[in-house]
Design a protein around this motif. Structure first.
Motif, mmCIF file in Angstrom:
data_model
loop_
_atom_site.group_PDB
_atom_site.id
_atom_site.type_symbol
_atom_site.label_atom_id
_atom_site.label_comp_id
_atom_site.label_asym_id
_atom_site.label_seq_id
_atom_site.Cartn_x
_atom_site.Cartn_y
_atom_site.Cartn_z
ATOM 1 N N SER A 182 41.961 18.853 56.249
ATOM 2 C CA SER A 182 41.603 17.735 55.375
ATOM 3 C C SER A 182 41.677 18.222 53.931
ATOM 4 O O SER A 182 41.693 19.432 53.678
ATOM 5 N N CYS A 210 44.227 20.401 46.492
ATOM 6 C CA CYS A 210 45.371 19.988 47.325
ATOM 7 C C CYS A 210 46.179 18.916 46.603
ATOM 8 O O CYS A 210 46.259 17.757 47.034
ATOM 9 N N ALA A 229 48.861 16.574 48.223
ATOM 10 C CA ALA A 229 48.458 15.593 49.242
ATOM 11 C C ALA A 229 48.253 14.206 48.645
ATOM 12 O O ALA A 229 47.194 13.596 48.811
ATOM 13 N N LYS A 252 49.031 10.637 52.540
ATOM 14 C CA LYS A 252 48.627 11.129 53.854
ATOM 15 C C LYS A 252 49.785 11.061 54.833
ATOM 16 O O LYS A 252 49.988 11.982 55.634
ATOM 17 N N ARG A 274 51.449 14.322 56.797
ATOM 18 C CA ARG A 274 51.527 14.362 58.259
ATOM 19 C C ARG A 274 52.946 14.589 58.740
ATOM 20 O O ARG A 274 53.181 15.317 59.712
ATOM 21 N N TRP A 331 46.383 16.268 59.991
ATOM 22 C CA TRP A 331 45.797 16.024 58.673
ATOM 23 C C TRP A 331 44.967 14.748 58.765
ATOM 24 O O TRP A 331 45.473 13.696 59.146
#
Length: 242
Positions: free
Chosen positions: A90, A95, A98, A101, A105, A114
C-alpha cells in the motif's frame, strides 16, 4: 502459513538486479547509507529469506521505492518479487509513482498486490489499507495544508473497511497505514475511531524512523494492537503478525 509485515524498504534500483551481487555505485539511484542503512537491501534479503516461507504473506505498508515514475519503480518491484511469499503493498508518502492504482497493479509482477482505499484477503483475514496522513494535534500537522488530506484519508479507510465488512463480515480485519494512527501529540484520530467501529484488532504502520520511532505508540490501545513495522525499527527483518 503466516502473515508478516515490513515497511519503508526505500529501494532505488536503477536497473534490473538479482538478490545478490548488487553494485551500489552502479545499481543504486539513492543510497540510504547517509541514514546509516548501509547495504540495507542485503540485510532485508538475508532476514527475509531466513524468515518468510513461499506460502506466507508479507504486508508492506508504504515507502517501498524512491522512484518518481512507475517505470523506475518496476526495478524495485522485481527485486521484491524474487523474495519468497505473497506481497501485499500500500502507498506511503514517498510513493510518488503511485498516481494511478490501476497502473500500479498492471505493473506488479505475479504474487504481488496493491491496495489503497480497498482491501484484499490473506490467510482468511481481510487486509484493508490507505496511506494515512499527519494527525490533528500532532506537531507536524498544519491545519491549512493537512486538514483536507487527513479527512480524505479517513474517508478512504472507511471505504476499505465498509467493503471488507460487507463482503466478509466474520473475517478478522488488519489495517495497513503508512502514517501512524496515533502519536504522542495526537492521542486520538479518525483512523482509530474507524478501527474501533469495525472491530479491527491490529494495525501496522511505518513512516517513523530513528529518534521518532522511539516515540511511536505501540501495544494495545482501546482494544487495537498498534505495531510499527518500519525497516530500521525491526532491524530490517519482517515481523510475524499472525
Amino acid at each position: 502459513m503466516a502473515i508478516y509485515a515490513l515497511s519503508d524498504l526505500h529501494l532505488s534500483f536503477n536497473k534490473p538486479v538479482s538478490l545478490y551481487g548488487v553494485d551500489p555505485a552502479a545499481d543504486i539511484e539513492k543510497p540510504m547509507d547517509v541514514f546509516g542503512w548501509d547495504r540495507h537491501y542485503d540485510r532485508i534479503r538475508d532476514h527475509w529469506l531466513a524468515t518468510v516461507q513461499p506460502e506466507d504473506t508479507v504486508l508492506i505498508p508504504g515507502d517501498i521505492s524512491w522512484a518518481m515514475k512507475l517505470d523506475e519503480a518496476r526495478h524495485d518491484f522485481d527485486w521484491i518479487r524474487q523474495l519468497p511469499g505473497k506481497k501485499i503493498m500500500s502507498p506511503g508518502n514517498h510513493c510518488y509513482y503511485a498516481q494511478s492504482k490501476k497502473k500500479v497493479r498492471q505493473a506488479l509482477p505475479e504474487g504481488m498486490e496493491w491496495i489503497d482505499a480497498d482491501y484484499t484477503m490473506a490467510e482468511g483475514r481481510a487486509i484493508a489499507a490507505t496511506r494515512g496522513w499527519n494527525l490533528p494535534g500532532d506537531r507536524f500537522y498544519k491545519q491549512k495544508e493537512d486538514r483536507k488530506i487527513y479527512e480524505r484519508q479517513v474517508g478512504r479507510l472507511r471505504i476499505a473497511l465498509e467493503a471488507a465488512h460487507r463482503e466478509h463480515p466474520e473475517a478478522e480485519k488488519i489495517v495497513m497505514l503508512h502514517f501512524p494512527p496515533l502519536t504522542r501529540h495526537a492521542t486520538e484520530s479518525g483512523f482509530m475511531d474507524l478501527m474501533k467501529e469495525y472491530g479491527v484488532p491490529l494495525c501496522v504502520y511505518g513512516h517513523m524512523h530513528g529518534n521518532a520511532a522511539d516515540e511511536a505508540i505501540q501495544g494495545v490501545v482501546d482494544g487495537i494492537e498498534l505495531k510499527l513495522v518500519a525497516c530500521d525499527a525491526l532491524d530490517f527483518c519482517p515481523v510475524r503478525l499472525r
